[in-house]
Design an enzyme around this catalytic site. Structure first.
Site, PDB file in Angstrom:
ATOM      1  N   HIS A  22       0.844  -1.207   0.000  1.00 45.94           N
ATOM      2  CA  HIS A  22       0.000   0.000   0.000  1.00 45.94           C
ATOM      3  C   HIS A  22       0.877   1.255   0.000  1.00 45.94           C
ATOM      4  CE1 HIS A  22      -3.081  -2.556   2.435  1.00 45.94           C
ATOM      5  NE2 HIS A  22      -3.579  -2.413   1.221  1.00 45.94           N
ATOM      6  N   LYS A  46     -17.879  -6.385   7.478  1.00 44.13           N
ATOM      7  CA  LYS A  46     -16.565  -6.974   7.775  1.00 44.13           C
ATOM      8  C   LYS A  46     -16.233  -6.788   9.247  1.00 44.13           C
ATOM      9  CE  LYS A  46     -13.970  -6.707   3.431  1.00 44.13           C
ATOM     10  NZ  LYS A  46     -12.774  -6.131   2.783  1.00 44.13           N
ATOM     11  N   ARG A  95      -2.086  -6.048  -8.051  1.00 42.55           N
ATOM     12  CA  ARG A  95      -1.006  -6.980  -7.739  1.00 42.55           C
ATOM     13  C   ARG A  95      -0.786  -7.960  -8.880  1.00 42.55           C
ATOM     14  NH1 ARG A  95      -3.492  -7.984  -1.891  1.00 42.55           N
ATOM     15  NH2 ARG A  95      -5.278  -7.440  -3.156  1.00 42.55           N
ATOM     16  N   SER A 133      -2.967  -7.744   3.366  1.00 43.51           N
ATOM     17  CA  SER A 133      -3.127  -7.549   4.812  1.00 43.51           C
ATOM     18  C   SER A 133      -3.444  -8.877   5.502  1.00 43.51           C
ATOM     19  CB  SER A 133      -4.252  -6.543   5.093  1.00 43.51           C
ATOM     20  OG  SER A 133      -3.922  -5.283   4.563  1.00 43.51           O
TER      21      SER A 133
HETATM   22  P1  ADP Z   1      -9.837  -3.629  -0.281  1.00 45.58           P
HETATM   23  O1  ADP Z   1      -9.328  -4.809  -1.056  1.00 45.58           O
HETATM   24  O2  ADP Z   1     -10.819  -3.966   0.793  1.00 45.58           O
HETATM   25  O3  ADP Z   1     -10.257  -2.469  -1.171  1.00 45.58           O
HETATM   26  P2  ADP Z   1      -7.114  -3.339   0.661  1.00 45.58           P
HETATM   27  O4  ADP Z   1      -6.680  -2.590   1.853  1.00 45.58           O
HETATM   28  O5  ADP Z   1      -6.828  -4.796   0.643  1.00 45.58           O
HETATM   29  O6  ADP Z   1      -8.644  -3.022   0.550  1.00 45.58           O
HETATM   30  O7  ADP Z   1      -6.502  -2.722  -0.667  1.00 45.58           O
HETATM   31  C1  ADP Z   1      -6.657  -1.375  -1.011  1.00 45.58           C
HETATM   32  C2  ADP Z   1      -6.031  -1.112  -2.358  1.00 45.58           C
HETATM   33  O8  ADP Z   1      -4.648  -1.436  -2.330  1.00 45.58           O
HETATM   34  C3  ADP Z   1      -6.604  -1.948  -3.520  1.00 45.58           C
HETATM   35  O9  ADP Z   1      -6.545  -1.152  -4.705  1.00 45.58           O
HETATM   36  C4  ADP Z   1      -5.634  -3.090  -3.641  1.00 45.58           C
HETATM   37  O10 ADP Z   1      -5.624  -3.668  -4.934  1.00 45.58           O
HETATM   38  C5  ADP Z   1      -4.331  -2.369  -3.338  1.00 45.58           C
HETATM   39  N1  ADP Z   1      -3.314  -3.286  -2.835  1.00 45.58           N
HETATM   40  C6  ADP Z   1      -3.436  -4.197  -1.867  1.00 45.58           C
HETATM   41  N2  ADP Z   1      -2.286  -4.875  -1.681  1.00 45.58           N
HETATM   42  C7  ADP Z   1      -1.405  -4.355  -2.573  1.00 45.58           C
HETATM   43  C8  ADP Z   1      -0.035  -4.630  -2.904  1.00 45.58           C
HETATM   44  N3  ADP Z   1       0.642  -5.605  -2.284  1.00 45.58           N
HETATM   45  N4  ADP Z   1       0.555  -3.900  -3.862  1.00 45.58           N
HETATM   46  C9  ADP Z   1      -0.142  -2.942  -4.510  1.00 45.58           C
HETATM   47  N5  ADP Z   1      -1.430  -2.629  -4.262  1.00 45.58           N
HETATM   48  C10 ADP Z   1      -2.055  -3.329  -3.311  1.00 45.58           C
END
Ligand code: ADP
Length: 179
Positions: A22, A46, A95, A133
């Site tokens: 992130h 959730k 990803r 996460s």
């Molecule tokens: P959600 O999937 O509930 O929207 P997340 O916190 O898992 O929330 O992800 C938020 C954003 O960050 C999404 O656009 C997701 O694709 C992106 N994201 C999550 N993990 C990664 C990563 N390892 N690298 C790049 N972007 C990521």
């Protein structure tokens, strides 16, 4: 209705917790856009590992160094939140190809809801493309090394929360939802 400024982007997510994947998207986004708002979603369906206040606080800790990044929470439709801020872009991280299908349908839905708001995708760096996460919560629960996944300031916070949960209920340590 507020305008949809293409120089202002919103990066929404659960951030439970925020990790290096992130943070990489936030850092790159902060260089592209004049202003970047991180929207921490409140989803009543959730059961997050960290409360929305805790997730925001962790984001604030790691985003202090970016002068054009701010952290807010929202509930309801993300696209409405984006519009309420006068932003014109939804920033998302990608990803792997497995993210594509979900992100593709999300962006088409958002485009239908508000055609002036564009979704911009940044590809994850290769070293973070496996990171989520939920994976981090599992590694933490089993006492694994978090240094390649979490910003250093957040490691003790994660370890403390895992210990608290272990103390409360060994079986119920990990929320079931993947992310
Ligand atoms: P959600 O999937 O509930 O929207 P997340 O916190 O898992 O929330 O992800 C938020 C954003 O960050 C999404 O656009 C997701 O694709 C992106 N994201 C999550 N993990 C990664 C990563 N390892 N690298 C790049 N972007 C990521």
């Amino acid at each position: 209705m507020p305008s949809a400024d293409p120089q202002v982007a919103v990066y929404t997510g659960t951030f439970d917790p925020v990790h290096l994947g992130h943070l990489d998207i936030i850092e790159r986004g902060s260089r592209i856009f004049r202003r970047l708002v991180i929207g921490v979603g409140i989803n009543p369906e959730k059961t997050p590992f960290f409360s929305v206040e805790e997730r925001m606080e962790m984001l604030q800790i790691v985003c202090r160094r970016f002068s054009n990044v701010e952290v807010r929470s929202f509930n309801g439709l993300a696209v409405r939140f984006v519009r309420s801020l006068g932003a014109g872009v939804m920033l998302r991280g990608l990803r792997t190809v497995s993210d594509m299908e979900y992100e593709f349908s999300m962006s088409l839905t958002n485009q239908t809801l508000d055609p002036e708001i564009e979704t911009v995708f940044l590809m994850s760096k290769v070293e973070y493309s496996h990171l989520s996460s939920s994976l981090i919560r599992q590694i933490a629960a089993f006492g694994g090394d978090l240094s390649r996944f979490l910003p250093p300031e957040l490691i003790p916070i994660m370890q403390t929360r895992v210990r608290e949960r272990l103390g409360l209920n060994c079986a119920g340590i990990l929320p079931g939802h993947p992310d």
